[in-house]
Design a protein around this motif. Structure first.
Motif, PDB file in Angstrom:
ATOM      1  N   ALA A 179      46.801  49.436  48.668  1.00 22.47           N
ATOM      2  CA  ALA A 179      46.081  49.717  49.859  1.00 22.47           C
ATOM      3  C   ALA A 179      44.608  49.374  49.219  1.00 22.47           C
ATOM      4  O   ALA A 179      43.964  48.610  50.058  1.00 22.47           O
ATOM      5  CB  ALA A 179      46.168  50.760  50.546  1.00 22.47           C
ATOM      6  N   LEU A 180      44.418  49.773  48.119  1.00 25.72           N
ATOM      7  CA  LEU A 180      43.007  49.598  47.491  1.00 25.72           C
ATOM      8  C   LEU A 180      42.845  48.220  47.258  1.00 25.72           C
ATOM      9  O   LEU A 180      41.784  47.555  47.365  1.00 25.72           O
ATOM     10  CB  LEU A 180      42.918  50.150  46.088  1.00 25.72           C
ATOM     11  N   CYS A 181      43.897  47.301  46.726  1.00 29.92           N
ATOM     12  CA  CYS A 181      43.735  45.930  46.429  1.00 29.92           C
ATOM     13  C   CYS A 181      43.352  45.129  47.628  1.00 29.92           C
ATOM     14  O   CYS A 181      42.689  44.236  47.764  1.00 29.92           O
ATOM     15  CB  CYS A 181      44.883  45.313  45.734  1.00 29.92           C
ATOM     16  N   LEU A 182      44.126  45.481  48.787  1.00 27.65           N
ATOM     17  CA  LEU A 182      43.943  44.911  50.183  1.00 27.65           C
ATOM     18  C   LEU A 182      42.459  45.188  50.767  1.00 27.65           C
ATOM     19  O   LEU A 182      41.855  44.364  51.409  1.00 27.65           O
ATOM     20  CB  LEU A 182      44.952  45.395  51.047  1.00 27.65           C
ATOM     21  N   THR A 183      42.196  46.453  50.455  1.00 27.32           N
ATOM     22  CA  THR A 183      40.852  46.565  50.831  1.00 27.32           C
ATOM     23  C   THR A 183      39.755  46.081  50.163  1.00 27.32           C
ATOM     24  O   THR A 183      38.671  45.552  50.664  1.00 27.32           O
ATOM     25  CB  THR A 183      40.560  48.196  50.714  1.00 27.32           C
ATOM     26  N   MET A 184      39.562  45.740  48.811  1.00 31.62           N
ATOM     27  CA  MET A 184      38.853  45.048  48.094  1.00 31.62           C
ATOM     28  C   MET A 184      38.818  43.650  48.583  1.00 31.62           C
ATOM     29  O   MET A 184      37.674  42.786  48.668  1.00 31.62           O
ATOM     30  CB  MET A 184      39.086  45.113  46.592  1.00 31.62           C
ATOM     31  N   MET A 185      40.046  42.931  48.991  1.00 26.76           N
ATOM     32  CA  MET A 185      40.021  41.801  49.472  1.00 26.76           C
ATOM     33  C   MET A 185      39.095  41.522  50.861  1.00 26.76           C
ATOM     34  O   MET A 185      38.491  40.725  51.089  1.00 26.76           O
ATOM     35  CB  MET A 185      41.378  40.971  49.778  1.00 26.76           C
ATOM     36  N   ALA A 186      39.440  42.528  51.532  1.00 25.81           N
ATOM     37  CA  ALA A 186      38.918  42.489  53.106  1.00 25.81           C
ATOM     38  C   ALA A 186      37.217  42.891  52.890  1.00 25.81           C
ATOM     39  O   ALA A 186      36.498  42.203  53.510  1.00 25.81           O
ATOM     40  CB  ALA A 186      39.313  43.738  53.904  1.00 25.81           C
ATOM     41  N   ALA A 187      36.750  43.623  51.776  1.00 28.61           N
ATOM     42  CA  ALA A 187      35.505  43.858  51.581  1.00 28.61           C
ATOM     43  C   ALA A 187      34.654  42.450  51.150  1.00 28.61           C
ATOM     44  O   ALA A 187      33.820  42.246  51.758  1.00 28.61           O
ATOM     45  CB  ALA A 187      35.253  44.946  50.516  1.00 28.61           C
ATOM     46  N   SER A 242      47.608  38.362  36.794  1.00 28.29           N
ATOM     47  CA  SER A 242      47.095  39.607  36.691  1.00 28.29           C
ATOM     48  C   SER A 242      47.875  40.921  36.621  1.00 28.29           C
ATOM     49  O   SER A 242      48.907  40.807  37.465  1.00 28.29           O
ATOM     50  CB  SER A 242      45.690  39.801  37.382  1.00 28.29           C
ATOM     51  N   SER A 243      47.763  41.837  35.860  1.00 28.01           N
ATOM     52  CA  SER A 243      48.652  42.904  36.109  1.00 28.01           C
ATOM     53  C   SER A 243      47.574  44.270  35.992  1.00 28.01           C
ATOM     54  O   SER A 243      47.959  45.279  36.466  1.00 28.01           O
ATOM     55  CB  SER A 243      49.414  43.268  34.730  1.00 28.01           C
ATOM     56  N   SER A 244      46.227  44.342  35.323  1.00 24.83           N
ATOM     57  CA  SER A 244      45.573  45.443  35.286  1.00 24.83           C
ATOM     58  C   SER A 244      44.950  45.661  36.756  1.00 24.83           C
ATOM     59  O   SER A 244      44.739  44.743  37.325  1.00 24.83           O
ATOM     60  CB  SER A 244      44.501  45.266  34.175  1.00 24.83           C
ATOM     61  N   MET A 245      44.894  47.018  36.793  1.00 19.46           N
ATOM     62  CA  MET A 245      44.057  47.276  38.106  1.00 19.46           C
ATOM     63  C   MET A 245      42.683  46.884  38.292  1.00 19.46           C
ATOM     64  O   MET A 245      42.362  46.350  39.556  1.00 19.46           O
ATOM     65  CB  MET A 245      44.133  48.824  38.423  1.00 19.46           C
ATOM     66  N   VAL A 246      41.800  46.906  37.300  1.00 17.93           N
ATOM     67  CA  VAL A 246      40.374  46.449  37.370  1.00 17.93           C
ATOM     68  C   VAL A 246      40.696  44.912  37.630  1.00 17.93           C
ATOM     69  O   VAL A 246      39.910  44.533  38.713  1.00 17.93           O
ATOM     70  CB  VAL A 246      39.596  46.787  36.084  1.00 17.93           C
ATOM     71  N   ALA A 247      41.219  43.909  37.069  1.00 21.35           N
ATOM     72  CA  ALA A 247      41.292  42.710  37.061  1.00 21.35           C
ATOM     73  C   ALA A 247      41.874  42.344  38.604  1.00 21.35           C
ATOM     74  O   ALA A 247      41.315  41.350  39.268  1.00 21.35           O
ATOM     75  CB  ALA A 247      42.082  41.827  36.182  1.00 21.35           C
ATOM     76  N   LEU A 248      42.885  43.052  39.157  1.00 23.33           N
ATOM     77  CA  LEU A 248      43.324  42.909  40.490  1.00 23.33           C
ATOM     78  C   LEU A 248      42.182  43.223  41.478  1.00 23.33           C
ATOM     79  O   LEU A 248      42.116  42.505  42.397  1.00 23.33           O
ATOM     80  CB  LEU A 248      44.519  43.913  40.754  1.00 23.33           C
ATOM     81  N   CYS A 249      41.534  44.137  41.456  1.00 21.63           N
ATOM     82  CA  CYS A 249      40.569  44.634  42.419  1.00 21.63           C
ATOM     83  C   CYS A 249      39.376  43.393  42.370  1.00 21.63           C
ATOM     84  O   CYS A 249      38.947  42.974  43.370  1.00 21.63           O
ATOM     85  CB  CYS A 249      39.730  45.863  42.038  1.00 21.63           C
ATOM     86  N   VAL A 250      38.865  43.207  41.161  1.00 25.44           N
ATOM     87  CA  VAL A 250      37.964  42.068  41.027  1.00 25.44           C
ATOM     88  C   VAL A 250      38.284  40.630  41.723  1.00 25.44           C
ATOM     89  O   VAL A 250      37.748  40.141  42.476  1.00 25.44           O
ATOM     90  CB  VAL A 250      37.487  41.849  39.476  1.00 25.44           C
ATOM     91  N   TRP A 251      39.441  40.297  41.373  1.00 20.63           N
ATOM     92  CA  TRP A 251      39.865  38.972  41.713  1.00 20.63           C
ATOM     93  C   TRP A 251      40.090  38.913  43.309  1.00 20.63           C
ATOM     94  O   TRP A 251      40.089  37.852  43.968  1.00 20.63           O
ATOM     95  CB  TRP A 251      41.230  38.349  41.027  1.00 20.63           C
ATOM     96  N   ASN A 252      40.746  39.862  43.756  1.00 21.76           N
ATOM     97  CA  ASN A 252      41.216  40.137  45.348  1.00 21.76           C
ATOM     98  C   ASN A 252      39.977  40.123  45.940  1.00 21.76           C
ATOM     99  O   ASN A 252      39.815  39.688  47.066  1.00 21.76           O
ATOM    100  CB  ASN A 252      41.858  41.552  45.546  1.00 21.76           C
ATOM    101  N   ALA A 253      38.597  40.896  45.538  1.00 20.81           N
ATOM    102  CA  ALA A 253      37.498  40.632  46.173  1.00 20.81           C
ATOM    103  C   ALA A 253      36.729  39.047  46.023  1.00 20.81           C
ATOM    104  O   ALA A 253      36.385  38.733  47.252  1.00 20.81           O
ATOM    105  CB  ALA A 253      36.298  41.608  45.457  1.00 20.81           C
TER     106      ALA A 253
END
Length: 440
Positions: free
Chosen positions: A291-299, A340-351
């Motif tokens: 859900a956090l990854c999806l939120t970063m993309m929406a943000a 990607s596999s790390s959480m930080v990278a996933l959040c950045v690239w989803n944004a």
């Protein structure tokens, strides 16, 4: 024939005022009616597994829903083009910014929806979550009540030709030829106007919608000033083309534009389906992390829709150029996420992926408007929706089948990227051809 004392008026959009209420209404409708698409896998994933359905089945369900929405306008599908046309009608100079803000409602909903779905599933289960989300979607009709006809808020300005006398005419009387032209415009029968053109006339463009090819008419005599000259009957196929505005498809630029925007829409929908599955089943992330990854993309999406249109309006950047850059960036970021596999990278690239998707989606209908005449815009938007539906019906199930046969989520995402880049390659070729023609 017009009376001696009558004056013609043209409607001037307020470029603000009640137009911002229209933007708010569109944002509310988009937020409550269309933000559920990105949470499809999150909401239905466990339900589909319990029914023994695979990725192909999930892709067929989601793409069929989106395709039917694009084909026929049921529910939010009817709201989306109406909202765009309403916002576009109320604005001229700030049109890009207004469209961006109105569509940002989708992303505000997408930021909150993953967490809302997670809470509803944990506390009420699938059936309870669906009931609550159905209530949320019922806010869409409330937003549509704020749509007012342009005539209620537009400024009425007398047509310039009615105010200023022609040179050489005593007393400001217009020449007979000018009167004939005005008479022909007023008296054109509505059967010569397509449905799409009549729709455009209701948005304040009556003079364009009822324009007439005077070369096909005989000049009226002074005694029969208001009589109409009978046209030679047209073949059935010609009347069908005129009625449905199929002449839009004659210029190869318009189909090329439809293919590009349709690919962007299709890639975004199917990526929203595959990414939560990839995060949970391939990377084994928890429901909250997904859900956090999806939120970063929406943000990222909402930030782009709120800021980029203002920048492009100031720089006078065309909608198609903005869409081209966004589509290329969207394809690249999707493929990077798949590796990607790390959480930080996933959040950045989803944004970043959300930023590119927001720019692209905010310019889809503006791209349509750039390649067609104003009075044909409703028909052009309809054709574009149909092309999106066709691509959804074909590409979506094919991607799901590849995933089930190979078990490889990254491969499916890379195929989506390839499709989008191929479409943009066609746009690049078109741009080069047009540039060469202008140089000649």
């Amino acid at each position: 024939m017009k009376g001696a004392g009558t004056v013609d008026y043209e409607l001037v959009p307020p470029d603000g005022g009640w137009g911002w209420i229209i933007v708010l209404a569109a944002a509310i409708g988009n937020m409550t009616g269309q933000s559920h698409v990105s949470t499809f896998s999150l909401l239905f994933g466990d339900k589909l597994l319990s029914l023994g359905l695979n990725t192909t089945s999930a892709a067929v369900i989601l793409n069929s829903m989106m395709a039917v929405m694009e084909f026929s306008g049921l529910g939010s599908g009817l709201f989306a083009p109406s909202a765009f046309l309403a916002v576009k009608t109320y604005f001229l100079k700030a049109r890009g910014r207004a469209v961006g803000i109105s569509t940002a409602g989708i992303n505000l909903g997408q930021m909150a929806m993953p967490h809302l779905v997670r809470l509803l599933l944990e506390n009420y289960g699938f059936s309870g979550a669906m009931l609550v989300l159905g209530g949320v979607a019922m806010h869409l009709p409330a937003g549509s009540l704020l749509f007012h006809p342009l005539e209620w808020h537009a400024e009425r300005r007398p047509v310039a030709s009615e105010l200023k006398p022609l040179k050489g005419e005593p007393g400001g009387a217009t020449s007979g030829a000018a009167a004939d032209v005005e008479s022909a415009k007023v008296q054109r029968p509505w059967r010569d106007t397509s449905v799409a053109s009549l729709a455009a006339s209701e948005l304040g463009d009556m003079s364009t919608a009822m324009s007439v090819d005077l070369s096909k008419r005989l000049p009226p005599t002074s005694k029969e000033h208001s009589s109409l000259v009978q046209h030679k009957p047209q073949p059935v196929w010609r009347r069908v083309i005129t009625f449905m505005d199929l002449d839009l498809l004659r210029n190869w630029v318009f189909p090329n534009m439809m293919f590009g925007t349709g690919c962007m829409f299709t890639v975004a929908v199917n990526f929203s389906l595959l990414m939560p599955m990839y995060l949970q089943r391939r990377l084994h992330l928890s429901l909250s992390d997904t859900a956090l990854c999806l939120t970063m993309m929406a943000a990222g999406d909402v930030v782009a829709r709120l800021t980029v249109p203002s920048i492009t309006d100031c720089l006078k950047v065309s909608a198609r150029l903005s869409f081209f850059v966004a589509a290329v960036l969207c394809g690249i970021t999707c493929s990077v996420i798949a590796t990607s596999s790390s959480m930080v990278a996933l959040c950045v690239w989803n944004a970043l992926s959300g930023v590119s998707r927001g720019i692209g989606f905010a310019n889809i209908n503006l791209c349509v408007a750039e390649v067609c005449q104003e009075h044909k815009l409703p028909a052009a938007v309809g054709f574009n929706m149909v092309s999106c539906g066709i691509l959804l019906f074909t590409v979506g199930p094919a991607i799901g089948y590849v995933r089930d046969e190979t078990g490889d989520y990254p491969l499916c995402i890379h195929l989506l990227t390839l499709l989008l880049l191929v479409a943009m390659a066609f746009w690049l070729v078109e741009g080069i051809v047009q540039w060469c023609r202008r140089k000649r």
